[in-house]
Design an enzyme around this catalytic site. Sequence first.
Site, PDB file in Angstrom:
ATOM      1  N   GLY A 195      32.712  49.922  36.755  1.00  0.00           N
ATOM      2  CA  GLY A 195      33.781  49.023  36.296  1.00  0.00           C
ATOM      3  C   GLY A 195      33.240  47.644  36.005  1.00  0.00           C
ATOM      4  O   GLY A 195      32.019  47.449  35.939  1.00  0.00           O
ATOM      5  N   ASN A 196      34.112  46.711  35.786  1.00  0.00           N
ATOM      6  CA  ASN A 196      33.695  45.326  35.559  1.00  0.00           C
ATOM      7  C   ASN A 196      34.742  44.399  36.169  1.00  0.00           C
ATOM      8  O   ASN A 196      35.779  44.843  36.643  1.00  0.00           O
ATOM      9  CB  ASN A 196      33.469  45.051  34.064  1.00  0.00           C
ATOM     10  N   GLY A 197      34.442  43.105  36.132  1.00  0.00           N
ATOM     11  CA  GLY A 197      35.277  42.137  36.848  1.00  0.00           C
ATOM     12  C   GLY A 197      36.450  41.592  36.054  1.00  0.00           C
ATOM     13  O   GLY A 197      37.034  40.574  36.442  1.00  0.00           O
ATOM     14  N   SER A 198      36.818  42.265  34.953  1.00  0.00           N
ATOM     15  CA  SER A 198      37.943  41.749  34.157  1.00  0.00           C
ATOM     16  C   SER A 198      39.234  41.755  34.986  1.00  0.00           C
ATOM     17  O   SER A 198      39.582  42.763  35.600  1.00  0.00           O
ATOM     18  CB  SER A 198      38.118  42.632  32.914  1.00  0.00           C
TER      19      SER A 198
END
Length: 402
Positions: free
Chosen positions: A211-214
């Site tokens: 995932g990512n930190g969006s």
Amino acid sequence: MPEPLVGKRIVLGVSGGIAAYKAIDFASKLVQLGADVHAILTASACEFVQPLSFAAITHNSVHTSVFEGWEGEHSGHVTLAATADLVIVAPATANSIAKIAGGFADDMLGAVLLATQAPILIAPAMEHRMWHHAATQANLETLRSRGVRVISPEAGRLASGAAGDGRLAAVDRLLAEARCVLGAGGVLNGKRIVITSGGTHEPIDPVRFIGNGSSGAMGNALAQAAMDAGAEVTLIAGPTVATLPIGVTPVRITTALEMQSAVQAAIVDADALIMAAAVADFRPAHPSEHKLKKNPDENTQQLELVKNPDIIAGISQPGLVKVGFAAETDDLIANATQKLQAKGLDLIVANDAVATIGASHSQATLLIPGHEPESLAEMSKEDLAGVIVARLAEIFARQVIS
Ligand code: CTP
């Protein structure tokens, strides 16, 4: 950023049902969003709540009698009706709905509703049999046929203890409807906009993902700004932590492939697609059905990844305006320009990936084919959303001319 409630004069009619106490919270939220609220309480409402509660929250005097306010240049209900930008009746009891449909003007609320030319919103709340009664439904039909917007009540536990339809719509829904009515006629009036927000999660096994930190802050702010400008918005949201726009029920997705399907379904009759989501470029090729275990003899672990489809690049629908984002750590303008062209976009919002992802503010540059880059000052994502909405409206306007 367009703020449809700021400075708007809202007449809030409160009739006598137990949900009248919720109107105090509603009035408070309207005031917090910048509205100038003038409450009218019917005689029955005064049995449930105090005019003083509304006066304290709205900082305006509360109207309870049709014979008041005839002083100086003020002519009671006539002035109140003429200066309103919006009249909302919440809660509207079965009796008040019947009276409004019948055109009664024997109290301040009835008189204002007859005298005003402002849009009217009615939020019914009552016992479920009263709600379903043919008389109530016929009265509501009459009101709808006259252009009154009815905010249907919700199902749940009623004051009587019974369960059924008849609970006053949640305050967030009331706010959303008010924003929507006041935003109508805004720069995106009548446009259908699909917006994605948040990141995607690509499963490795049942408990792990890439995932990512969006946070979803940018996409959610855009959805709010577009709705406030009169657009009909479909928000497709990955896992997000940011506050959702008031009154929006997002289409929830988890993976890039799910986002692609949701976008393809939503754009069929849309005017624009704004991809604010941080889509994972790759996903594990063989997600495990079982939780992966450590091998005590191995210090490294191989994970085979397969490319996800580029959602926005793959869409080519005549007339659909495509807006993308470019989050870069290097060569911002060059990389963003390349994405603008490669993905066939009408506008790209370029910003620094590290400074922007998960942050409340952003310093962006807007790139539009055939236009000079527009470098914006650092601003909140809400304000940036307002600028993007304005540019989108300009793109629509050019479409009409060409
Ligand atoms: N995007 C998309 N589908 C993908 C990846 C990105 O629709 N699979 C969209 C994003 O939502 C964004 C734009 O394309 O609007 C640019 O995304 P970005 O992550 O900056 O670029 P990528 O195309 O993924 O390129 P790279 O990661 O190599 O910079």
